[in-house]
Design a protein around this motif. Structure first.
Motif, PDB file in Angstrom:
ATOM      1  N   HIS A   1     -21.648  18.335 -26.886  1.00 31.21           N
ATOM      2  CA  HIS A   1     -20.988  19.099 -25.570  1.00 31.21           C
ATOM      3  C   HIS A   1     -21.462  18.862 -24.302  1.00 31.21           C
ATOM      4  O   HIS A   1     -22.804  19.227 -23.922  1.00 31.21           O
ATOM      5  CB  HIS A   1     -21.290  20.517 -26.122  1.00 31.21           C
ATOM      6  CG  HIS A   1     -20.159  21.505 -25.666  1.00 31.21           C
ATOM      7  ND1 HIS A   1     -19.695  22.842 -25.828  1.00 31.21           N
ATOM      8  CD2 HIS A   1     -19.456  21.459 -24.304  1.00 31.21           C
ATOM      9  CE1 HIS A   1     -18.985  23.299 -25.197  1.00 31.21           C
ATOM     10  NE2 HIS A   1     -18.586  22.608 -24.076  1.00 31.21           N
TER      11      HIS A   1
ATOM     12  N   SER B   1     -17.217  15.486 -23.713  1.00 31.58           N
ATOM     13  CA  SER B   1     -16.244  16.759 -24.216  1.00 31.58           C
ATOM     14  C   SER B   1     -15.893  17.447 -23.170  1.00 31.58           C
ATOM     15  O   SER B   1     -15.935  18.791 -23.044  1.00 31.58           O
ATOM     16  CB  SER B   1     -16.822  17.405 -25.288  1.00 31.58           C
ATOM     17  OG  SER B   1     -18.152  18.209 -24.899  1.00 31.58           O
TER      18      SER B   1
ATOM     19  N   GLY C   1     -14.982  12.962 -27.046  1.00 38.63           N
ATOM     20  CA  GLY C   1     -14.433  14.349 -27.325  1.00 38.63           C
ATOM     21  C   GLY C   1     -13.758  15.143 -26.477  1.00 38.63           C
ATOM     22  O   GLY C   1     -13.700  14.593 -25.295  1.00 38.63           O
TER      23      GLY C   1
ATOM     24  N   GLU D   1     -13.246  19.254 -24.774  1.00 36.10           N
ATOM     25  CA  GLU D   1     -13.144  20.661 -25.169  1.00 36.10           C
ATOM     26  C   GLU D   1     -12.049  21.402 -24.818  1.00 36.10           C
ATOM     27  O   GLU D   1     -11.407  21.220 -23.699  1.00 36.10           O
ATOM     28  CB  GLU D   1     -14.322  21.402 -24.336  1.00 36.10           C
ATOM     29  CG  GLU D   1     -14.439  22.814 -24.556  1.00 36.10           C
ATOM     30  CD  GLU D   1     -15.518  23.905 -23.991  1.00 36.10           C
ATOM     31  OE1 GLU D   1     -15.842  24.980 -24.235  1.00 36.10           O
ATOM     32  OE2 GLU D   1     -16.016  23.132 -22.877  1.00 36.10           O
TER      33      GLU D   1
ATOM     34  N   ILE E   1     -12.567  17.225 -31.443  1.00 36.24           N
ATOM     35  CA  ILE E   1     -12.137  18.129 -30.224  1.00 36.24           C
ATOM     36  C   ILE E   1     -12.594  19.486 -30.800  1.00 36.24           C
ATOM     37  O   ILE E   1     -12.880  20.261 -31.850  1.00 36.24           O
ATOM     38  CB  ILE E   1     -10.641  18.419 -30.626  1.00 36.24           C
ATOM     39  CG1 ILE E   1      -9.624  16.945 -30.302  1.00 36.24           C
ATOM     40  CG2 ILE E   1      -9.881  19.431 -29.752  1.00 36.24           C
ATOM     41  CD1 ILE E   1      -8.341  16.933 -30.731  1.00 36.24           C
TER      42      ILE E   1
END
Length: 271
Positions: free
Chosen positions: A6, A37, A84, A86, A109
């Motif tokens: 993240h 992300s 990725g 968010e 995801i």
């Protein structure tokens, strides 16, 4: 193996620096895997960039993906870079978001509930003038949305599942939503997802990780997997407190955590 799923960068409007800076920071921190992300655009909005300080422009999304893929290739001999995003979860827009992500080769995801009843979960004013029963209803509603997000089959990871406590620490002590929390965790396990331990809570009023130990204990009970995310908005926070999180998970009783490659779960033992 050390990983962080993240991270954000300048496109979202409230993080600093470039994607490459986060990758370099991950290498310095001794990570083997770094996930990029950033916040998805508001795909349903009529304007290309309705909230420049919250999420990237819709027109920037292909550029974001292309940059991550370019850096994935450029750094392949030094660190594994994962693509990725968010994603916001809106129950009435799930098919639009699904179709918007479909053309791209995402490794994972992250699904995050950032708003309930059209109000940010981080808006501390939302709690003013609510009595005890009303606070409980808000907490129940939040976890009902998280359960729905787990059942949407769009996400691999659910982000910061008690982040409502970020700027309202008393959220953690609101009683009466235990059944809804359990149903959300059961849905995570049933759909083979993971919840993240997100260390960015330390930068908010709550001063701690998301989620609480009590929720992690329930996650273990129901067989829900966990993953790690610093939610770094500065390169210096990549991998922040990863070892402490691993140690705490071991104390709770977890023997594994996971990350995702091409949306397939990669299990990493916790020693």
């Amino acid at each position: 193996m050390k990983f962080d799923l993240h991270t954000h960068h300048y496109r979202c409007g409230h993080a600093s620096d470039n994607i490459q800076d986060y990758i370099e920071s991950a290498i310095k921190a001794g990570l083997q895997v770094i996930g990029i992300s950033d916040h998805s655009p508001y795909f349903a909005h009529e304007h290309d960039h309705p909230q420049p300080n919250i999420a990237m422009a819709r027109s920037e999304f292909p550029n974001y993906v292309a940059e991550v893929l370019r850096l994935k290739e450029a750094y392949k001999d030094r660190i594994e870079v994962l693509l990725g995003v968010e994603s916001d979860f809106y129950s009435d827009q799930i098919e639009l978001y699904r179709s918007s992500y479909e053309p791209y080769p995402f490794d994972y995801i992250i699904g995050s509930v950032h708003q309930t009843r059209n109000v940010s979960i981080f808006n501390r004013n939302r709690w003013k003038n609510l009595n005890e029963d009303q606070q409980t209803e808000e907490k129940k509603h939040y976890y009902e949305l998280i359960r729905q997000s787990a059942q949407s089959r769009l996400f691999q990871v659910l982000g910061h599942i008690d982040a409502m406590k970020g700027y309202y620490p008393a959220f953690a002590d609101i009683a009466g939503a235990e059944a809804e929390i359990d149903e959300a965790l059961k849905a995570v396990a049933a759909n083979d997802l993971a919840i993240e331990i997100n260390t960015s809570g330390k930068t908010k009023d709550c001063g701690g990780w998301y989620p609480t130990d009590a929720i992690l204990e329930r996650a273990l009970h129901f067989g829900a997997d966990v993953t790690f995310g610093s939610d770094a908005h500065l390169p210096s926070r990549v991998g922040d407190e990863l070892e402490l999180v691993q140690e705490r998970l071991r104390e709770i009783g977890f023997t594994r955590w996971v990350f995702y490659r091409k949306k397939r779960k990669i299990v990493v033992p916790i020693y």
